[in-house]
Design a protein around this motif. Sequence first.
Motif: not given
Length: 310
Positions: A205-212
Amino acid sequence: MKKLFLLLFVAVLTNLATAQITDYSIFDKKFNFYVANDLGRNGYYDQKPIAELMGNMADNGADPEFVLATGDIHHFNGVQSVNDPLWMTNYELIYSHPELMLDWFPLLGNHEYRGNTQAVIDYSQVSRRWEMPARYYTKTFEHKGATIRLLWVDTSPLIDKYREETDKYPDACKQDYQKQLAWVDSVLTAAKEDWVIVAGHHPIYADTPKDESERADMQARLDPILRKHHVDMYICGHIHNFQHVRVKGSDIDYIVNSAGSLARKVNAIEGTVFCSPEPGFSIVSIDKKSLELRMIDKKGNVLHTVTRTK
């Protein structure tokens, strides 16, 4: 409006939490270790100053037993062999402080999977302090009556994205991820230690611009096992910022450790307890009654402390 309030709340927490360590007695009589990842920038983008800070804090009394290195030691395409010059420019000549001449227990990040992954394991036969017995492994420690178990998980093969990109990550699809998950389940089933920490490169779980899809695969495959066995903490890297997340239905502290070199922006999400875009590393301190993880920025400030008690 709700999102704006959450962002402001996290910002307030960030300001309140920041403080430089002046009393190193907080590490006395504790089992301490460092967490570092996303390092390999040949000393640039704050890597060398942060490496020196790690050594200086150890010298002043942080007293780490080892470094938990949660992947991406080598940007951008891993290493080609145990003799690759990147071992010198990314690691040996950067983490050269005398107090960092201790065991480093690493795992593979996605950037290692772009190169020769076996060479990362085999480097254990070259460097006295590089201790990587396998792609995934476990160790136990005991300190003044407290028992600790750590599991190092190889997360890239757990994510379909890496398994399918065979040109970029040729070794990922060759790994039996179901065998690894069965191993994780069996180790955690038998674990009787006071504290259990699982480490991987990719966040659950994290905020990230990487692929969901990365988080979706981790949530579907690894997280149910961790929840089943009520592990205390999951520590990862990959996102290049600090995050502490708690999610509904789980008592696990999900930790993203920031990059030891180039850091990135971050936003609060549902479940965010704390987040910061600062680069740095973390210090974990354990005794029989408490587990504390302190997030340290490049100036030596404690940005946030995660505390668990028995």
